[in-house]
Scaffold this active site. Sequence first.
Site, PDB file in Angstrom:
ATOM      1  N   HIS A   1       0.814  -1.237   0.000  1.00 51.61           N
ATOM      2  CA  HIS A   1       0.000   0.000   0.000  1.00 51.61           C
ATOM      3  C   HIS A   1       0.838   1.274   0.000  1.00 51.61           C
ATOM      4  CE1 HIS A   1       0.956  -0.165   4.289  1.00 51.61           C
ATOM      5  NE2 HIS A   1       0.625   1.108   4.338  1.00 51.61           N
TER       6      HIS A   1
ATOM      7  N   GLY B   1       3.359   1.795  -2.013  1.00 55.35           N
ATOM      8  CA  GLY B   1       3.837   2.030  -3.371  1.00 55.35           C
ATOM      9  C   GLY B   1       2.829   2.835  -4.181  1.00 55.35           C
TER      10      GLY B   1
ATOM     11  N   SER C   1       2.855  -7.290 -15.520  1.00 54.08           N
ATOM     12  CA  SER C   1       3.418  -6.165 -16.268  1.00 54.08           C
ATOM     13  C   SER C   1       3.431  -6.548 -17.743  1.00 54.08           C
ATOM     14  CB  SER C   1       4.841  -5.917 -15.781  1.00 54.08           C
ATOM     15  OG  SER C   1       5.563  -5.183 -16.736  1.00 54.08           O
ATOM     16  N   SER C   2       3.374  -5.518 -18.600  1.00 56.92           N
ATOM     17  CA  SER C   2       3.332  -5.809 -20.042  1.00 56.92           C
ATOM     18  C   SER C   2       4.636  -6.433 -20.542  1.00 56.92           C
ATOM     19  CB  SER C   2       3.019  -4.539 -20.833  1.00 56.92           C
ATOM     20  OG  SER C   2       3.969  -3.537 -20.550  1.00 56.92           O
ATOM     21  N   CYS C   3       5.701  -6.429 -19.713  1.00 51.73           N
ATOM     22  CA  CYS C   3       6.960  -7.041 -20.160  1.00 51.73           C
ATOM     23  C   CYS C   3       6.925  -8.570 -20.137  1.00 51.73           C
ATOM     24  CB  CYS C   3       8.147  -6.521 -19.356  1.00 51.73           C
ATOM     25  SG  CYS C   3       8.115  -7.026 -17.640  1.00 51.73           S
TER      26      CYS C   3
ATOM     27  N   TYR D   1      12.493  -9.769 -14.359  1.00 49.68           N
ATOM     28  CA  TYR D   1      11.200  -9.298 -13.837  1.00 49.68           C
ATOM     29  C   TYR D   1      10.066 -10.026 -14.551  1.00 49.68           C
ATOM     30  CZ  TYR D   1       7.720  -5.707 -12.502  1.00 49.68           C
ATOM     31  OH  TYR D   1       6.650  -5.033 -12.004  1.00 49.68           O
TER      32      TYR D   1
ATOM     33  N   LYS E   1       6.989 -12.356 -13.042  1.00 48.87           N
ATOM     34  CA  LYS E   1       5.574 -12.032 -13.275  1.00 48.87           C
ATOM     35  C   LYS E   1       4.858 -13.167 -13.999  1.00 48.87           C
ATOM     36  CE  LYS E   1       5.361  -8.043 -11.243  1.00 48.87           C
ATOM     37  NZ  LYS E   1       4.546  -7.922 -10.018  1.00 48.87           N
TER      38      LYS E   1
ATOM     39  N   PRO F   1      -0.957  -4.672 -16.192  1.00 47.41           N
ATOM     40  CA  PRO F   1      -0.955  -3.248 -16.519  1.00 47.41           C
ATOM     41  C   PRO F   1       0.140  -2.880 -17.520  1.00 47.41           C
ATOM     42  CG  PRO F   1      -0.605  -3.618 -14.156  1.00 47.41           C
ATOM     43  CD  PRO F   1      -0.446  -4.928 -14.844  1.00 47.41           C
TER      44      PRO F   1
ATOM     45  N   HIS G   1      11.121   4.863 -13.753  1.00 52.57           N
ATOM     46  CA  HIS G   1      10.661   4.685 -15.129  1.00 52.57           C
ATOM     47  C   HIS G   1      10.818   6.002 -15.889  1.00 52.57           C
ATOM     48  CE1 HIS G   1       8.554   1.247 -13.203  1.00 52.57           C
ATOM     49  NE2 HIS G   1       8.927   0.669 -14.325  1.00 52.57           N
TER      50      HIS G   1
ATOM     51  N   TRP H   1      17.575   8.993 -22.447  1.00 49.16           N
ATOM     52  CA  TRP H   1      18.312   7.750 -22.658  1.00 49.16           C
ATOM     53  C   TRP H   1      17.871   7.107 -23.972  1.00 49.16           C
ATOM     54  CZ3 TRP H   1      17.637   4.899 -17.279  1.00 49.16           C
ATOM     55  CH2 TRP H   1      18.322   5.621 -16.298  1.00 49.16           C
TER      56      TRP H   1
END
Length: 311
Positions: free
Chosen positions: A15, A17, A110-112, A139, A143, A166, A182, A205
Amino acid sequence: MAFALKGKRVWVAGHRGMVGGAIVRRLEGEGCEILKATHAELDLTRQADVEAWMAKNKPEAVFIAAAVVGGILANDTRPVDFLTDNLAIQNNIIATAHKVDVEKLMFLGSSCIYPRLAPQPMAENTFLTGPLEPTNQWYAIAKISGIMQCQAYRRQFGRDYISGMPTNLYGPGDNFDLMSSHVLPALMVKAHRAKLADDKSMVLWGSGKPLREFLYVDDLADACVFLMKNYSGEEHVNIGFGSDVTIRELAETVAEVVGFKGALSYDSTKPDGMPKKLLDSAKLNAMGWTPKVGLREGIAKAYAWYLKNAA
Ligand code: GFB
């Protein structure tokens, strides 16, 4: 049948984050009891502690918003944290949820998780069809494992444990540390500092060409609560905004909102990561959910939060 949150004991793991904080804000009008545990009270990587805390606090529903997260450089340089800590956190919570009879649980990915060169936009059925993007494979594997774990508990024990995927998120409570954040909060800090210092340019970057989709975190929280109440399937559900921008276009919009009028320059020693990462959110949209906050409006809200709380 819809799952009622009213009157339930609902644990938002993580909570403090950005995501967990937004879920807590969103739950406040739902008439449920919101359970929270700070890191000092509960280390989620320790199985015995998670078991003891959950047995004592008896959540009936759980949102797993706790994770080690970060931008492209953090992912690329801290593989152990992103793989091992995330596996431990999610394993401990999901396995204990079953033991203490949690009725409904939502895991956030995550979309990754999708292949580096997945057809765009990436639909749920692109899952596990090709090699991952190397900068965030650690990561992604964690996930992917969380999604499979929810599926396994559904199959073997009939548990109503679901997963949402997400897209890239931003908003109040974001991480503004340039080495671990990010891109969106990083560009906000860079534009803000460049404006104050009257610099001629700010550095991005990579090439500025990768495409990313950005969802305001309060929209994400709304989608999570929507899915918790209305979705009970084995397949994970994408949670996206619906369109993407290049990193250069994002930087231009951030610079406009912040009021930085200088030029953009590029550091090609830094990685680009995935060339394009747009979710196909047709499944969620067909259930009746769509986002409300546009990118420019969301950046302005996030910048206002940054000025008040983190600048
Ligand atoms: O948001 P970001 O760090 O992560 O970077 P990913 C997105 C793009 O923005 C990359 C570029 O092409 C970066 O090179 N970029 C430009 C910058 N300037 C900057 C800057 O100052 N800081 C940062 N951080 N990027 C992460 C994954 O991927 O996204 C995670 O590593 C997770 O696993 C997360 O999926 C949502 O979008 O590339």
